[in-house]
Scaffold this motif. Sequence first.
Motif, PDB file in Angstrom:
ATOM      1  N   PRO A  59       0.846  -1.196   0.000  1.00 16.45           N
ATOM      2  CA  PRO A  59       0.000   0.000   0.000  1.00 16.45           C
ATOM      3  C   PRO A  59       0.885   1.251   0.000  1.00 16.45           C
ATOM      4  CG  PRO A  59      -0.776  -1.577   1.623  1.00 16.45           C
ATOM      5  CD  PRO A  59       0.545  -2.074   1.131  1.00 16.45           C
ATOM      6  N   GLU A  60       0.451   2.265  -0.717  1.00 12.00           N
ATOM      7  CA  GLU A  60       1.228   3.492  -0.837  1.00 12.00           C
ATOM      8  C   GLU A  60       1.603   4.066   0.531  1.00 12.00           C
ATOM      9  OE1 GLU A  60       1.082   7.125  -3.896  1.00 12.00           O
ATOM     10  OE2 GLU A  60      -0.765   6.870  -2.746  1.00 12.00           O
ATOM     11  N   THR A  61       0.710   3.944   1.490  1.00 17.26           N
ATOM     12  CA  THR A  61       0.966   4.481   2.826  1.00 17.26           C
ATOM     13  C   THR A  61       2.085   3.738   3.551  1.00 17.26           C
ATOM     14  OG1 THR A  61      -0.803   3.101   3.716  1.00 17.26           O
ATOM     15  CG2 THR A  61      -1.371   5.374   3.137  1.00 17.26           C
ATOM     16  N   ASP A  62       2.408   2.524   3.126  1.00 20.05           N
ATOM     17  CA  ASP A  62       3.468   1.725   3.756  1.00 20.05           C
ATOM     18  C   ASP A  62       4.746   1.672   2.930  1.00 20.05           C
ATOM     19  OD1 ASP A  62       2.054   0.997   6.053  1.00 20.05           O
ATOM     20  OD2 ASP A  62       1.128  -0.720   5.053  1.00 20.05           O
ATOM     21  N   LEU A  63       4.792   2.387   1.816  1.00 24.31           N
ATOM     22  CA  LEU A  63       5.931   2.293   0.905  1.00 24.31           C
ATOM     23  C   LEU A  63       7.259   2.632   1.589  1.00 24.31           C
ATOM     24  CD1 LEU A  63       7.010   1.724  -1.929  1.00 24.31           C
ATOM     25  CD2 LEU A  63       6.534   4.114  -2.498  1.00 24.31           C
ATOM     26  N   GLU A  64       7.317   3.744   2.275  1.00 17.14           N
ATOM     27  CA  GLU A  64       8.574   4.152   2.918  1.00 17.14           C
ATOM     28  C   GLU A  64       9.001   3.146   3.985  1.00 17.14           C
ATOM     29  OE1 GLU A  64      10.263   7.876   5.521  1.00 17.14           O
ATOM     30  OE2 GLU A  64       8.745   8.296   3.996  1.00 17.14           O
ATOM     31  N   ARG A  65       8.050   2.684   4.769  1.00 14.62           N
ATOM     32  CA  ARG A  65       8.357   1.695   5.815  1.00 14.62           C
ATOM     33  C   ARG A  65       8.847   0.387   5.204  1.00 14.62           C
ATOM     34  NH1 ARG A  65       5.025  -1.633   9.727  1.00 14.62           N
ATOM     35  NH2 ARG A  65       3.290  -1.316   8.310  1.00 14.62           N
ATOM     36  N   ALA A  66       8.247  -0.018   4.080  1.00 14.42           N
ATOM     37  CA  ALA A  66       8.665  -1.238   3.394  1.00 14.42           C
ATOM     38  C   ALA A  66      10.075  -1.092   2.833  1.00 14.42           C
ATOM     39  CB  ALA A  66       7.675  -1.570   2.279  1.00 14.42           C
ATOM     40  N   GLN A  67      10.384   0.048   2.262  1.00 14.15           N
ATOM     41  CA  GLN A  67      11.724   0.285   1.725  1.00 14.15           C
ATOM     42  C   GLN A  67      12.766   0.195   2.832  1.00 14.15           C
ATOM     43  OE1 GLN A  67      10.829   4.095  -0.060  1.00 14.15           O
ATOM     44  NE2 GLN A  67      10.681   3.214  -2.122  1.00 14.15           N
ATOM     45  N   LYS A  68      12.473   0.786   3.975  1.00 13.06           N
ATOM     46  CA  LYS A  68      13.400   0.729   5.102  1.00 13.06           C
ATOM     47  C   LYS A  68      13.572  -0.696   5.604  1.00 13.06           C
ATOM     48  CE  LYS A  68      12.785   5.446   6.675  1.00 13.06           C
ATOM     49  NZ  LYS A  68      12.300   6.343   7.725  1.00 13.06           N
ATOM     50  N   ALA A  69      12.490  -1.459   5.648  1.00  9.07           N
ATOM     51  CA  ALA A  69      12.565  -2.846   6.106  1.00  9.07           C
ATOM     52  C   ALA A  69      13.443  -3.677   5.174  1.00  9.07           C
ATOM     53  CB  ALA A  69      11.163  -3.453   6.183  1.00  9.07           C
ATOM     54  N   LEU A  70      13.348  -3.425   3.877  1.00  7.54           N
ATOM     55  CA  LEU A  70      14.136  -4.191   2.919  1.00  7.54           C
ATOM     56  C   LEU A  70      15.598  -3.745   2.880  1.00  7.54           C
ATOM     57  CD1 LEU A  70      11.595  -4.571  -0.018  1.00  7.54           C
ATOM     58  CD2 LEU A  70      12.216  -6.243   1.745  1.00  7.54           C
ATOM     59  N   GLU A  71      15.873  -2.521   3.299  1.00  2.19           N
ATOM     60  CA  GLU A  71      17.255  -2.031   3.349  1.00  2.19           C
ATOM     61  C   GLU A  71      18.011  -2.606   4.541  1.00  2.19           C
ATOM     62  OE1 GLU A  71      16.950   2.215   3.463  1.00  2.19           O
ATOM     63  OE2 GLU A  71      16.372   2.348   1.340  1.00  2.19           O
ATOM     64  N   GLN A  72      17.279  -3.014   5.566  1.00  2.00           N
ATOM     65  CA  GLN A  72      17.896  -3.532   6.778  1.00  2.00           C
ATOM     66  C   GLN A  72      18.545  -4.878   6.488  1.00  2.00           C
ATOM     67  OE1 GLN A  72      15.172  -3.877  10.012  1.00  2.00           O
ATOM     68  NE2 GLN A  72      16.706  -4.560  11.459  1.00  2.00           N
ATOM     69  N   SER A  73      19.779  -5.063   6.963  1.00  2.00           N
ATOM     70  CA  SER A  73      20.454  -6.350   6.797  1.00  2.00           C
ATOM     71  C   SER A  73      20.593  -7.017   8.158  1.00  2.00           C
ATOM     72  CB  SER A  73      21.820  -6.151   6.139  1.00  2.00           C
ATOM     73  OG  SER A  73      22.640  -5.364   6.961  1.00  2.00           O
ATOM     74  N   TYR A  74      20.771  -8.312   8.123  1.00  4.53           N
ATOM     75  CA  TYR A  74      20.868  -9.100   9.346  1.00  4.53           C
ATOM     76  C   TYR A  74      22.156  -9.922   9.322  1.00  4.53           C
ATOM     77  CZ  TYR A  74      15.917  -8.019   9.672  1.00  4.53           C
ATOM     78  OH  TYR A  74      14.719  -7.369   9.746  1.00  4.53           O
ATOM     79  N   LYS A  75      22.718 -10.100  10.509  1.00  6.53           N
ATOM     80  CA  LYS A  75      23.842 -11.002  10.691  1.00  6.53           C
ATOM     81  C   LYS A  75      23.288 -12.321  11.235  1.00  6.53           C
ATOM     82  CE  LYS A  75      26.743  -7.184  12.115  1.00  6.53           C
ATOM     83  NZ  LYS A  75      27.379  -6.584  13.273  1.00  6.53           N
ATOM     84  N   ASP A  76      24.052 -13.398  11.102  1.00  7.78           N
ATOM     85  CA  ASP A  76      23.603 -14.689  11.626  1.00  7.78           C
ATOM     86  C   ASP A  76      23.268 -14.609  13.110  1.00  7.78           C
ATOM     87  OD1 ASP A  76      23.805 -15.913   9.174  1.00  7.78           O
ATOM     88  OD2 ASP A  76      25.807 -16.740   9.551  1.00  7.78           O
ATOM     89  N   ASP A  77      24.037 -13.820  13.872  1.00  6.33           N
ATOM     90  CA  ASP A  77      23.795 -13.687  15.309  1.00  6.33           C
ATOM     91  C   ASP A  77      22.446 -13.042  15.617  1.00  6.33           C
ATOM     92  OD1 ASP A  77      26.304 -14.747  15.643  1.00  6.33           O
ATOM     93  OD2 ASP A  77      27.274 -12.823  16.080  1.00  6.33           O
ATOM     94  N   ASP A  78      21.982 -12.177  14.711  1.00  9.88           N
ATOM     95  CA  ASP A  78      20.703 -11.502  14.911  1.00  9.88           C
ATOM     96  C   ASP A  78      19.528 -12.460  14.794  1.00  9.88           C
ATOM     97  OD1 ASP A  78      22.061  -9.079  15.091  1.00  9.88           O
ATOM     98  OD2 ASP A  78      21.751  -8.604  12.969  1.00  9.88           O
ATOM     99  N   LEU A  79      19.720 -13.547  14.078  1.00 12.99           N
ATOM    100  CA  LEU A  79      18.613 -14.454  13.784  1.00 12.99           C
ATOM    101  C   LEU A  79      18.496 -15.610  14.770  1.00 12.99           C
ATOM    102  CD1 LEU A  79      19.118 -14.561   9.919  1.00 12.99           C
ATOM    103  CD2 LEU A  79      17.551 -13.116  11.223  1.00 12.99           C
ATOM    104  N   SER A  80      19.432 -15.742  15.677  1.00 16.56           N
ATOM    105  CA  SER A  80      19.367 -16.869  16.615  1.00 16.56           C
ATOM    106  C   SER A  80      18.827 -16.463  17.959  1.00 16.56           C
ATOM    107  CB  SER A  80      20.746 -17.486  16.800  1.00 16.56           C
ATOM    108  OG  SER A  80      21.697 -16.537  17.199  1.00 16.56           O
TER     109      SER A  80
END
Length: 80
Positions: A59-80
Amino acid sequence: MIHDEKWRVVCVASGMINAHIIEGRLKAEGIATRLSYEIAGVLYATTVDGLGEVKILVPETDLERAQKALEQSYKDDDLS
């Protein structure tokens, strides 16, 4: 209401598997998604001439939030 909103492309994935991974990441953030693709690309599992491209829309109202979520990267330690 979400049905009346405009939907915008947040990214384009190469293939349905990648699209579902991105879709899951956005849904985990509480962002609604839609996928747009040519059926021939799915049926024949091809990525030639854009057939395998899958557009992920939010949804257009969530576009900026979605872009930020996809820009975020994770390390293996973050996922455990």
